[in-house]
Design an enzyme around this catalytic site. Structure first.
Site, PDB file in Angstrom:
ATOM      1  N   LYS A 168      -4.682  -1.719  19.407  1.00  0.00           N
ATOM      2  CA  LYS A 168      -4.929  -0.533  19.811  1.00  0.00           C
ATOM      3  C   LYS A 168      -6.238   0.081  18.970  1.00  0.00           C
ATOM      4  O   LYS A 168      -6.297  -0.255  17.865  1.00  0.00           O
ATOM      5  CB  LYS A 168      -4.036   0.507  19.910  1.00  0.00           C
ATOM      6  CG  LYS A 168      -4.248   1.808  20.935  1.00  0.00           C
ATOM      7  CD  LYS A 168      -3.806   1.653  22.354  1.00  0.00           C
ATOM      8  CE  LYS A 168      -4.142   2.566  23.347  1.00  0.00           C
ATOM      9  NZ  LYS A 168      -3.502   2.125  24.405  1.00  0.00           N
ATOM     10  N   ASP A 186      -8.606   3.662  27.799  1.00  0.00           N
ATOM     11  CA  ASP A 186      -7.522   4.364  27.642  1.00  0.00           C
ATOM     12  C   ASP A 186      -7.914   5.959  27.842  1.00  0.00           C
ATOM     13  O   ASP A 186      -8.825   6.103  28.550  1.00  0.00           O
ATOM     14  CB  ASP A 186      -6.768   4.289  26.188  1.00  0.00           C
ATOM     15  CG  ASP A 186      -5.387   4.937  26.024  1.00  0.00           C
ATOM     16  OD1 ASP A 186      -4.453   4.462  26.239  1.00  0.00           O
ATOM     17  OD2 ASP A 186      -5.186   6.090  25.567  1.00  0.00           O
ATOM     18  N   ASN A 216      -6.829   8.629  35.003  1.00  0.00           N
ATOM     19  CA  ASN A 216      -6.808   7.296  35.733  1.00  0.00           C
ATOM     20  C   ASN A 216      -5.165   6.896  36.071  1.00  0.00           C
ATOM     21  O   ASN A 216      -5.312   6.479  37.291  1.00  0.00           O
ATOM     22  CB  ASN A 216      -7.232   6.080  34.883  1.00  0.00           C
ATOM     23  CG  ASN A 216      -7.136   4.753  35.415  1.00  0.00           C
ATOM     24  OD1 ASN A 216      -6.084   4.068  34.967  1.00  0.00           O
ATOM     25  ND2 ASN A 216      -7.897   4.429  35.967  1.00  0.00           N
TER      26      ASN A 216
HETATM   27  P1  NDP Z   1      -7.724   9.772  31.229  1.00  0.00           P
HETATM   28  O1  NDP Z   1      -8.461  10.039  30.235  1.00  0.00           O
HETATM   29  O2  NDP Z   1      -7.939   9.441  32.562  1.00  0.00           O
HETATM   30  O3  NDP Z   1      -6.572  11.087  31.733  1.00  0.00           O
HETATM   31  C1  NDP Z   1      -5.993  11.873  30.879  1.00  0.00           C
HETATM   32  C2  NDP Z   1      -5.331  12.976  31.427  1.00  0.00           C
HETATM   33  O4  NDP Z   1      -4.306  13.764  30.765  1.00  0.00           O
HETATM   34  C3  NDP Z   1      -6.660  14.110  31.884  1.00  0.00           C
HETATM   35  O5  NDP Z   1      -6.364  14.503  33.030  1.00  0.00           O
HETATM   36  C4  NDP Z   1      -6.290  14.824  30.554  1.00  0.00           C
HETATM   37  O6  NDP Z   1      -6.952  16.093  30.705  1.00  0.00           O
HETATM   38  C5  NDP Z   1      -4.783  15.004  30.549  1.00  0.00           C
HETATM   39  N1  NDP Z   1      -4.508  15.501  29.218  1.00  0.00           N
HETATM   40  C6  NDP Z   1      -3.773  16.652  29.157  1.00  0.00           C
HETATM   41  N2  NDP Z   1      -3.514  17.029  27.770  1.00  0.00           N
HETATM   42  C7  NDP Z   1      -4.159  15.992  27.042  1.00  0.00           C
HETATM   43  C8  NDP Z   1      -4.114  15.838  25.566  1.00  0.00           C
HETATM   44  N3  NDP Z   1      -3.676  16.500  24.978  1.00  0.00           N
HETATM   45  N4  NDP Z   1      -4.892  14.745  25.278  1.00  0.00           N
HETATM   46  C9  NDP Z   1      -5.108  13.703  26.137  1.00  0.00           C
HETATM   47  N5  NDP Z   1      -5.207  14.179  27.549  1.00  0.00           N
HETATM   48  C10 NDP Z   1      -4.607  15.194  27.877  1.00  0.00           C
HETATM   49  O7  NDP Z   1      -6.428   8.707  30.508  1.00  0.00           O
HETATM   50  P2  NDP Z   1      -5.383   7.638  31.167  1.00  0.00           P
HETATM   51  O8  NDP Z   1      -5.081   8.466  32.678  1.00  0.00           O
HETATM   52  O9  NDP Z   1      -5.968   6.399  31.233  1.00  0.00           O
HETATM   53  O10 NDP Z   1      -4.322   7.787  30.249  1.00  0.00           O
HETATM   54  C11 NDP Z   1      -3.095   8.796  30.570  1.00  0.00           C
HETATM   55  C12 NDP Z   1      -1.816   8.221  29.499  1.00  0.00           C
HETATM   56  O11 NDP Z   1      -1.571   7.020  30.172  1.00  0.00           O
HETATM   57  C13 NDP Z   1      -2.146   8.234  28.139  1.00  0.00           C
HETATM   58  O12 NDP Z   1      -0.926   8.155  27.339  1.00  0.00           O
HETATM   59  C14 NDP Z   1      -2.519   6.549  28.139  1.00  0.00           C
HETATM   60  O13 NDP Z   1      -2.256   6.051  26.777  1.00  0.00           O
HETATM   61  C15 NDP Z   1      -1.555   5.981  28.994  1.00  0.00           C
HETATM   62  N6  NDP Z   1      -1.859   4.794  29.816  1.00  0.00           N
HETATM   63  C16 NDP Z   1      -3.135   4.305  30.208  1.00  0.00           C
HETATM   64  C17 NDP Z   1      -3.436   3.258  30.740  1.00  0.00           C
HETATM   65  C18 NDP Z   1      -4.546   2.829  31.334  1.00  0.00           C
HETATM   66  O14 NDP Z   1      -4.468   1.614  32.158  1.00  0.00           O
HETATM   67  N7  NDP Z   1      -5.583   3.549  31.521  1.00  0.00           N
HETATM   68  C19 NDP Z   1      -2.387   2.173  30.735  1.00  0.00           C
HETATM   69  C20 NDP Z   1      -1.001   2.455  30.177  1.00  0.00           C
HETATM   70  C21 NDP Z   1      -0.848   3.875  29.771  1.00  0.00           C
HETATM   71  P3  NDP Z   1      -8.599  16.347  30.578  1.00  0.00           P
HETATM   72  O15 NDP Z   1      -9.240  15.770  31.862  1.00  0.00           O
HETATM   73  O16 NDP Z   1      -8.633  17.948  30.578  1.00  0.00           O
HETATM   74  O17 NDP Z   1      -8.967  15.755  29.382  1.00  0.00           O
HETATM   75  O1  2IT Z   2      -1.614   1.771  26.978  1.00  0.00           O
HETATM   76  C1  2IT Z   2      -2.269   0.792  27.637  1.00  0.00           C
HETATM   77  O2  2IT Z   2      -1.376  -0.211  28.151  1.00  0.00           O
HETATM   78  C2  2IT Z   2      -3.519   0.715  28.038  1.00  0.00           C
HETATM   79  N1  2IT Z   2      -4.443   1.746  27.762  1.00  0.00           N
HETATM   80  C3  2IT Z   2      -3.929  -0.481  28.803  1.00  0.00           C
HETATM   81  C4  2IT Z   2      -4.341  -1.553  27.665  1.00  0.00           C
HETATM   82  C5  2IT Z   2      -5.171  -2.801  28.339  1.00  0.00           C
HETATM   83  O3  2IT Z   2      -5.477  -3.540  27.761  1.00  0.00           O
HETATM   84  O4  2IT Z   2      -5.332  -2.938  29.607  1.00  0.00           O
END
Ligand code: NDP
Ligand code: 2IT
Length: 444
Positions: free
Chosen positions: A126, A166, A240
């Site tokens: 990561k 992420d 996302n």
């Molecule tokens: P994004 O940046 O697309 O979205 C994050 C969302 O969470 C936003 O709406 C954000 O609000 C909100 N949020 C609220 N509070 C917080 C905070 N304190 N810190 C960060 N974000 C906050 O990220 P993802 O949707 O990609 O990721 C969301 C979660 O899923 C994370 O835990 C990530 O590690 C996990 N994840 C992501 C994967 C991926 O493929 N993208 C895969 C597996 C897990 P705002 O818009 O106001 O910032």
């Molecule tokens: O937390 C996760 O699994 C991710 N942000 C996706 C990692 C990846 O390599 O697709």
């Protein structure tokens, strides 16, 4: 003291001020206690747990970039290459002001077991930076991404370490980083996943984490005789993972009534309008306050509050430790049946225990959100064979991976006398494969 307790104590002592990393290590080691006790002398001799909990490599670097006014900014970049026993390091890059080494280590540690659970050959890693993309122009984001990749490119490659998105890191940022990698290294290769479709990205990768979360949730509920159709779902986040979880849940006939961002949350009793949400977040990059303009009947509230809404299923999809004991009590009082984590470690240890003790089906992120990284691994396969699979093919592979993953963790929990405890199941099943590979490869 037992081997597990010794290692937890040592990790806490040697890595002070990293509470999220302590939390992730504690959860995993506590739940593999059974298997460690059975193999105590050989694991101890090989220092297996110490090797598992200490990253193979941690890279920290300066990122200097120039804003639109000519001002130079300095951020910190990280890449933690945690474990390569079963494949090249694989895991996202997080761009958020809260990023520090402890956060990246917790995420990298979780990624080892998640990646193992996908059944695909990917190790755990990561990275990220404390850079805040919010309010930055496109040019500033590009300047940051190029500066970040100028250093990171020395340590990654299609066969060594393959980052992805992420929090704060989506298709735009991946594009800028890919361009810079190619310019500096002179190779066009699958060094990042989540790329645009026109330059080697896989179909379904954008949707994969959210879709995968719903495929697993549906299968788990089906095995407990519950139909997801007609259920009310609360989702947190509006990024996302949240967007595509909401989209797939609606497609399955459930009604998602909430979403949130870092400033507030929306309650829409008619079901979140996912087209409006995509327009606000993916296209215009605005706050959720805008949602009411699309749906005047919805409520917008400042602060947190998603978990106060009564639901059958709760899907935390924002960030770590966003669901605490008070939230868990509110969910249980509202009759929640299942909590499945779309985010990484969104539920505190105390809240997790409370949910499990109250008979809620709880699936941890390393299992429930593995669809994203699994589809990243499918993108790597497509890049290696220089082919692009159809949407239907990738989607159906994703679905089979998530269904298989659920049965794998369910069976592992049963084998260790913890029927229905998917935290134990996920950690044991994830650990078994990695431990076997580490032991087979000697002390390296
Ligand atoms: P994004 O940046 O697309 O979205 C994050 C969302 O969470 C936003 O709406 C954000 O609000 C909100 N949020 C609220 N509070 C917080 C905070 N304190 N810190 C960060 N974000 C906050 O990220 P993802 O949707 O990609 O990721 C969301 C979660 O899923 C994370 O835990 C990530 O590690 C996990 N994840 C992501 C994967 C991926 O493929 N993208 C895969 C597996 C897990 P705002 O818009 O106001 O910032
Ligand atoms: O937390 C996760 O699994 C991710 N942000 C996706 C990692 C990846 O390599 O697709």
């Amino acid at each position: 003291m037992s081997y597990v307790d010794e290692v937890i104590a040592r990790i806490k002592k040697e890595n002070p001020d990293e509470p999220e990393f302590h939390q992730a290590v504690t959860e995993v080691l506590e739940s593999i206690r059974g298997i460690v006790d059975e193999n105590e002398s050989s694991f101890r001799r090989d220092a297996l747990l110490e090797r598992l909990c200490n990253p193979e490599r941690q890279i920290k670097f300066r990122v200097s970039w120039i804003d639109d006014k000519g001002q130079v900014h300095v951020n910190t970049g990280y890449r933690v290459q945690f474990n390569s026993a079963i494949g090249p390091y694989k895991g996202g890059l997080r761009l958020h002001p809260s990023v520090n080494i402890g956060i990246i280590k917790f995420l990298g540690f979780e990624q080892i077991f998640k990646n193992s659970l996908t059944g695909l050959p990917i190790g755990g890693g990561k990275g990220g930076s404390d850079f805040d993309p919010k309010g930055k122009s496109d040019r500033e984001v590009m300047a940051f991404c190029q500066a970040f990749m100028s250093e990171l490119c020395k340590y990654i490659g299609a066969y060594t370490d393959v980052p992805a998105g992420d929090i704060g890191m989506g298709a735009r940022e991946i594009g800028y980083m890919f361009g810079q990698y190619k310019k500096l290294r002179g190779v066009f290769e699958g060094v990042l996943t989540g790329k645009g479709k026109s330059y080697g990205g896989s179909l379904v990768r954008t949707e994969a984490t959210g879709y995968g979360l719903l495929y697993l949730t549906e299968e788990m509920l089906r095995c407990h005789g519950v139909d997801i159709k007609g259920k009310t779902i609360t989702v947190s986040g509006a990024g996302n993972v949240a967007i595509y979880a909401i989209e797939k849940a609606a497609e399955m006939g459930a009604r998602v009534v909430t979403c949130s961002d870092s400033t507030g949350w929306v309650y829409d009793p008619d079901g979140i309008d996912v087209t409006a949400l995509k327009e606000i977040k993916e296209v215009r990059r605005q706050r959720l306050t805008e949602y009411k303009k699309y749906r005047p009947s919805a409520e917008y509230h400042e602060g947190r509050g998603v978990w106060s809404v009564k639901s059958d299923i709760a899907l935390p999809c924002a960030t770590q430790n966003e669901l605490d004991i008070e939230d868990a009590k509110a969910l249980v009082a509202g009759g929640v049946i299942a909590v499945c984590e779309g985010a990484n470690m969104p539920t505190t240890l105390e809240a997790t225990k409370y949910l499990q003790d109250n008979g809620v089906y709880f699936v941890p992120g390393k299992a429930a959100n593995a669809g994203g990284v699994a589809t990243s691994a499918l993108e790597m396969s497509q890049n290696s064979e220089r082919l692009a699979w159809s949407f239907e093919r990738v989607d159906s592979e994703l679905k089979s991976i998530m269904v298989r993953l659920y049965h794998n963790i369910d069976n592992a929990a049963k084998r260790y006398g913890a029927d229905g405890n998917y935290v134990v199941g996920a950690n044991i099943a994830g650990f078994e494969k990695v431990a076997k590979a580490m032991m087979a490869q000697g002390i390296v």
